[in-house]
Design a protein around this motif. Sequence first.
Motif, PDB file in Angstrom:
ATOM      1  N   THR A   1       0.830  -1.211   0.000  1.00 53.51           N
ATOM      2  CA  THR A   1       0.000   0.000   0.000  1.00 53.51           C
ATOM      3  C   THR A   1       0.862   1.257   0.000  1.00 53.51           C
ATOM      4  O   THR A   1       0.645   2.189  -0.778  1.00 53.51           O
ATOM      5  CB  THR A   1      -0.926   0.003   1.227  1.00 53.51           C
ATOM      6  OG1 THR A   1      -1.809  -1.122   1.153  1.00 53.51           O
ATOM      7  CG2 THR A   1      -1.746   1.282   1.296  1.00 53.51           C
TER       8      THR A   1
ATOM      9  N   PHE B   1      -3.126   1.734   5.822  1.00 52.56           N
ATOM     10  CA  PHE B   1      -4.404   2.026   5.157  1.00 52.56           C
ATOM     11  C   PHE B   1      -4.917   3.407   5.562  1.00 52.56           C
ATOM     12  O   PHE B   1      -5.363   4.198   4.721  1.00 52.56           O
ATOM     13  CB  PHE B   1      -5.459   0.977   5.517  1.00 52.56           C
ATOM     14  CG  PHE B   1      -5.074  -0.431   5.172  1.00 52.56           C
ATOM     15  CD1 PHE B   1      -4.189  -0.708   4.133  1.00 52.56           C
ATOM     16  CD2 PHE B   1      -5.599  -1.490   5.898  1.00 52.56           C
ATOM     17  CE1 PHE B   1      -3.842  -2.009   3.824  1.00 52.56           C
ATOM     18  CE2 PHE B   1      -5.249  -2.799   5.596  1.00 52.56           C
ATOM     19  CZ  PHE B   1      -4.362  -3.058   4.551  1.00 52.56           C
ATOM     20  N   SER B   2      -4.871   3.687   6.864  1.00 55.30           N
ATOM     21  CA  SER B   2      -5.381   4.970   7.362  1.00 55.30           C
ATOM     22  C   SER B   2      -4.529   6.131   6.858  1.00 55.30           C
ATOM     23  O   SER B   2      -5.061   7.197   6.504  1.00 55.30           O
ATOM     24  CB  SER B   2      -5.401   4.964   8.899  1.00 55.30           C
ATOM     25  OG  SER B   2      -6.220   3.924   9.383  1.00 55.30           O
TER      26      SER B   2
ATOM     27  N   ASN C   1      -5.360   6.742   3.238  1.00 52.52           N
ATOM     28  CA  ASN C   1      -6.683   7.369   3.161  1.00 52.52           C
ATOM     29  C   ASN C   1      -6.581   8.872   3.430  1.00 52.52           C
ATOM     30  O   ASN C   1      -7.162   9.684   2.700  1.00 52.52           O
ATOM     31  CB  ASN C   1      -7.617   6.702   4.173  1.00 52.52           C
ATOM     32  CG  ASN C   1      -9.044   7.215   4.059  1.00 52.52           C
ATOM     33  OD1 ASN C   1      -9.537   7.453   2.964  1.00 52.52           O
ATOM     34  ND2 ASN C   1      -9.703   7.389   5.194  1.00 52.52           N
ATOM     35  N   TYR C   2      -5.827   9.226   4.444  1.00 57.25           N
ATOM     36  CA  TYR C   2      -5.667  10.646   4.769  1.00 57.25           C
ATOM     37  C   TYR C   2      -4.965  11.387   3.642  1.00 57.25           C
ATOM     38  O   TYR C   2      -5.393  12.491   3.239  1.00 57.25           O
ATOM     39  CB  TYR C   2      -4.872  10.802   6.070  1.00 57.25           C
ATOM     40  CG  TYR C   2      -4.553  12.247   6.389  1.00 57.25           C
ATOM     41  CD1 TYR C   2      -5.480  13.051   7.037  1.00 57.25           C
ATOM     42  CD2 TYR C   2      -3.325  12.796   6.015  1.00 57.25           C
ATOM     43  CE1 TYR C   2      -5.194  14.381   7.310  1.00 57.25           C
ATOM     44  CE2 TYR C   2      -3.034  14.128   6.282  1.00 57.25           C
ATOM     45  CZ  TYR C   2      -3.971  14.914   6.928  1.00 57.25           C
ATOM     46  OH  TYR C   2      -3.697  16.226   7.185  1.00 57.25           O
TER      47      TYR C   2
ATOM     48  N   VAL D   1      -7.273  11.739   0.508  1.00 53.46           N
ATOM     49  CA  VAL D   1      -8.419  12.630   0.695  1.00 53.46           C
ATOM     50  C   VAL D   1      -7.982  14.083   0.873  1.00 53.46           C
ATOM     51  O   VAL D   1      -8.593  15.007   0.319  1.00 53.46           O
ATOM     52  CB  VAL D   1      -9.261  12.170   1.903  1.00 53.46           C
ATOM     53  CG1 VAL D   1     -10.332  13.206   2.237  1.00 53.46           C
ATOM     54  CG2 VAL D   1      -9.901  10.823   1.612  1.00 53.46           C
TER      55      VAL D   1
ATOM     56  N   ARG E   1      -5.734  14.296  -3.660  1.00 52.26           N
ATOM     57  CA  ARG E   1      -6.969  14.293  -4.446  1.00 52.26           C
ATOM     58  C   ARG E   1      -7.089  15.575  -5.264  1.00 52.26           C
ATOM     59  O   ARG E   1      -6.930  16.673  -4.724  1.00 52.26           O
ATOM     60  CB  ARG E   1      -8.177  14.153  -3.524  1.00 52.26           C
ATOM     61  CG  ARG E   1      -9.497  14.022  -4.275  1.00 52.26           C
ATOM     62  CD  ARG E   1     -10.650  13.798  -3.315  1.00 52.26           C
ATOM     63  NE  ARG E   1     -10.773  14.871  -2.339  1.00 52.26           N
ATOM     64  CZ  ARG E   1     -11.798  15.026  -1.509  1.00 52.26           C
ATOM     65  NH1 ARG E   1     -12.785  14.155  -1.547  1.00 52.26           N
ATOM     66  NH2 ARG E   1     -11.817  16.013  -0.652  1.00 52.26           N
TER      67      ARG E   1
ATOM     68  N   PRO F   1     -11.544   9.144  -3.467  1.00 52.31           N
ATOM     69  CA  PRO F   1     -10.199   9.264  -2.892  1.00 52.31           C
ATOM     70  C   PRO F   1      -9.154   8.616  -3.798  1.00 52.31           C
ATOM     71  O   PRO F   1      -8.819   7.439  -3.662  1.00 52.31           O
ATOM     72  CB  PRO F   1     -10.327   8.523  -1.557  1.00 52.31           C
ATOM     73  CG  PRO F   1     -11.423   7.532  -1.777  1.00 52.31           C
ATOM     74  CD  PRO F   1     -12.369   8.168  -2.747  1.00 52.31           C
TER      75      PRO F   1
ATOM     76  N   LEU G   1      -7.636   4.105  -3.464  1.00 52.18           N
ATOM     77  CA  LEU G   1      -7.580   3.765  -2.037  1.00 52.18           C
ATOM     78  C   LEU G   1      -7.277   2.296  -1.797  1.00 52.18           C
ATOM     79  O   LEU G   1      -6.412   1.953  -1.000  1.00 52.18           O
ATOM     80  CB  LEU G   1      -8.893   4.150  -1.365  1.00 52.18           C
ATOM     81  CG  LEU G   1      -8.925   3.984   0.164  1.00 52.18           C
ATOM     82  CD1 LEU G   1      -7.826   4.805   0.816  1.00 52.18           C
ATOM     83  CD2 LEU G   1     -10.282   4.406   0.709  1.00 52.18           C
ATOM     84  N   ASN G   2      -7.964   1.385  -2.488  1.00 52.31           N
ATOM     85  CA  ASN G   2      -7.797  -0.045  -2.215  1.00 52.31           C
ATOM     86  C   ASN G   2      -7.106  -0.722  -3.396  1.00 52.31           C
ATOM     87  O   ASN G   2      -7.593  -1.697  -3.955  1.00 52.31           O
ATOM     88  CB  ASN G   2      -9.161  -0.694  -1.952  1.00 52.31           C
ATOM     89  CG  ASN G   2      -9.022  -2.126  -1.468  1.00 52.31           C
ATOM     90  OD1 ASN G   2      -8.023  -2.492  -0.842  1.00 52.31           O
ATOM     91  ND2 ASN G   2     -10.017  -2.954  -1.754  1.00 52.31           N
TER      92      ASN G   2
END
Length: 365
Positions: A89, A152-153, A156-157, A160, A164, A171, A278-279
């Motif tokens: 990731t 992951f977190s 994500n931050y 976003v 982005r 995201p 994201l994923n």
Amino acid sequence: MQRIPNWADVVLVPLFSLLIAFLLSGVVIFAIGENPIAAVKMMISGAVGSTYGWGYTLYYATNFLFTGLAFAVASHARLFNIGTEGQATLGGLGVALVCLYIPWPHWALALPAAMIGGALFGAAWAFLPAWLQAKRGSHIVITTIMFNYIGFSLLNYVLVNVLRPVGAMDPATAKFPEGAHLPTLHDILGVFGIPFSKAAPANISFVIALIACFLVWVLIWRTRLGYALRSYGQSESAAVYAGISPTKIIVIAMLISGGLAGLMAVNNVMGEAERLVLNSVEGAGFIGIAVALMGRNHPFGILLASILFGVLYQGGAELALWMNIPRELIVVIQALVILFTGALDNMVRMPIAYVFNLRRRKETA
């Protein structure tokens, strides 16, 4: 203790494990009212029956190759690296930064830089769990699992709030510029006049994964560092007596492991999506564990297991699309393969060992 020849352990045990898994899968498919033989034919034809199917099979196999090799390197040093998902990731973040913020004139220049970026970010995410294991005694399984969720977190931050594009809702980063687009197998094979599906996502990353297989084999079995890794994995006390530093081995093994996991992002982020979403890893880090176990932590075995799981993924998608088989059942079939080739490995090995030992007794009698 019952023993079997190495060739039987490498060939017969995984083969019988697969047969049992597929037989049980056939029973489940039959129980829901579908024809298991037709399902197997559909799965095989969907995965390897066309260049389109091969393109997706090899794309998935490339992901599993990198994460399987990553797990195997750590495993040779007796380190159970569960963090390849998080390391892949963060490797995607490294690849995205290189591709977005440097104006590359051609993919041949962007690719080496993206590989370095992905490997460095993956290795960096593996460093702290390695240091905690080496210096504080924190168990590598616990810390790497925790770092998966932290990774992951963090991604994500960043997606976003930082990467982005303005006005975008999902995201994800912006599309990479043209100079950072990798050639697909359609482009590569087309040079030699070999037709291949243009819609398939398989790209030059598969070639890089094959080179990585060879280099890992050289590292583990043809270098002093590889010997030190295997020595520490077999016996820590003997390795220390021989002058091998446990701290050094733990950190180096995890850095290489994390770097290989981060390299996966060249395939799925740079090669397929051409942006970071994201994923993007989609569980490939965890599948890599099963791939490495099935391949006995040997690069050639990991290559074969990766292709098998690529067939399962692509064939399973075709099953869910063209037959009245729910997607959840496809996951069950994949789980059965993982179960019998991993957790229940000894259940298959024991009767095979019994047969070989019985044969030895008859020959010596």
